[in-house]
Scaffold this active site. Sequence first.
Site, PDB file in Angstrom:
ATOM      1  NE  ARG A 128      28.435  37.246  45.577  1.00 34.83           N
ATOM      2  CZ  ARG A 128      28.687  37.362  46.805  1.00 34.83           C
ATOM      3  NH1 ARG A 128      28.130  36.336  47.817  1.00 34.83           N
ATOM      4  NH2 ARG A 128      29.599  37.980  47.252  1.00 34.83           N
ATOM      5  NE  ARG A 134      28.125  41.528  46.239  1.00 35.29           N
ATOM      6  CZ  ARG A 134      27.855  41.044  47.289  1.00 35.29           C
ATOM      7  NH1 ARG A 134      27.092  40.203  47.765  1.00 35.29           N
ATOM      8  NH2 ARG A 134      29.106  41.339  48.136  1.00 35.29           N
TER       9      ARG A 134
HETATM   10  P1  AMP Z   1      29.210  41.567  52.505  1.00 33.88           P
HETATM   11  O1  AMP Z   1      27.688  41.477  51.749  1.00 33.88           O
HETATM   12  O2  AMP Z   1      28.890  41.172  53.796  1.00 33.88           O
HETATM   13  O3  AMP Z   1      30.137  40.644  51.834  1.00 33.88           O
HETATM   14  O4  AMP Z   1      29.716  43.083  52.764  1.00 33.88           O
HETATM   15  C1  AMP Z   1      29.834  43.775  51.359  1.00 33.88           C
HETATM   16  C2  AMP Z   1      30.810  44.791  51.922  1.00 33.88           C
HETATM   17  O5  AMP Z   1      30.174  45.880  52.885  1.00 33.88           O
HETATM   18  C3  AMP Z   1      32.059  44.576  52.412  1.00 33.88           C
HETATM   19  O6  AMP Z   1      32.966  44.332  51.504  1.00 33.88           O
HETATM   20  C4  AMP Z   1      32.464  45.589  53.408  1.00 33.88           C
HETATM   21  O7  AMP Z   1      32.833  46.678  52.336  1.00 33.88           O
HETATM   22  C5  AMP Z   1      30.990  46.344  53.812  1.00 33.88           C
HETATM   23  N1  AMP Z   1      30.605  45.545  55.054  1.00 33.88           N
HETATM   24  C6  AMP Z   1      29.794  44.583  55.267  1.00 33.88           C
HETATM   25  N2  AMP Z   1      29.563  44.601  56.627  1.00 33.88           N
HETATM   26  C7  AMP Z   1      30.725  45.003  57.237  1.00 33.88           C
HETATM   27  C8  AMP Z   1      31.139  45.216  58.603  1.00 33.88           C
HETATM   28  N3  AMP Z   1      30.627  44.508  59.535  1.00 33.88           N
HETATM   29  N4  AMP Z   1      32.300  46.145  58.762  1.00 33.88           N
HETATM   30  C9  AMP Z   1      32.887  46.730  57.662  1.00 33.88           C
HETATM   31  N5  AMP Z   1      32.260  46.690  56.475  1.00 33.88           N
HETATM   32  C10 AMP Z   1      31.261  45.783  56.199  1.00 33.88           C
END
Ligand code: AMP
Length: 186
Positions: A128, A134
């Site tokens: 990815r 990313r």
């Molecule tokens: P994800 O795409 O869901 O993996 O989210 C990417 C990043 O966004 C994570 O590594 C966190 O830094 C932040 N993030 C997303 N959702 C949350 C959450 N519910 N609580 C805290 N940080 C979040």
Amino acid sequence: MRIILLGAPGSGKGTQGEKMAAHYGIPKLSTGDALRAAVAAGTELGKKAKATMDAGKLVANELVYGIVEQRLAQPDAQKGFILDGFPRNIAQADVLEGMLSKLKAPSISKALHLHVEDEEIITRLHSRAIKEGRADDTEEVIRKRIAIYNADTSPLLDYYQKQGKLVTLEGKGGLEEIFARIIKAL
Ligand code: AMP
């Protein structure tokens, strides 16, 4: 239908969540997508979240509560929703219950867990990183994100298991095969 998606980063929950949203005609909210959009737009929220996200750590709970609360209050979320990436820890799960009761909405129906082995996750996140570029998909950050998932997020499996809401499915296989598994299980 009020669904929470649980699974390590790279477990496929984002992709499956999109398909589920289309299938059931309900919105999907990804806090990660919302935060990335805030970073790209350079908003106050984005500025506060960026460094923490780039390091693969969870942003402060308070930064995501506003995103979720606003989205769940929208008319199209009243008949159901799919949450991808929230809750990420027990505190967030408790706050989510509070938000739903404040909105006079029924509680979460199911927590769908896509199980994928750590080594498979690492392989997927590497590819990815190459495809999407990313910033949080570098080797070191990937390991950090998996460690945080195991420490902070995986206790939610027990949390929803105790409520009789946990559905665990194998997240390995073809996209359509996994999707069929999900629809059958819900
Ligand atoms: P994800 O795409 O869901 O993996 O989210 C990417 C990043 O966004 C994570 O590594 C966190 O830094 C932040 N993030 C997303 N959702 C949350 C959450 N519910 N609580 C805290 N940080 C979040």
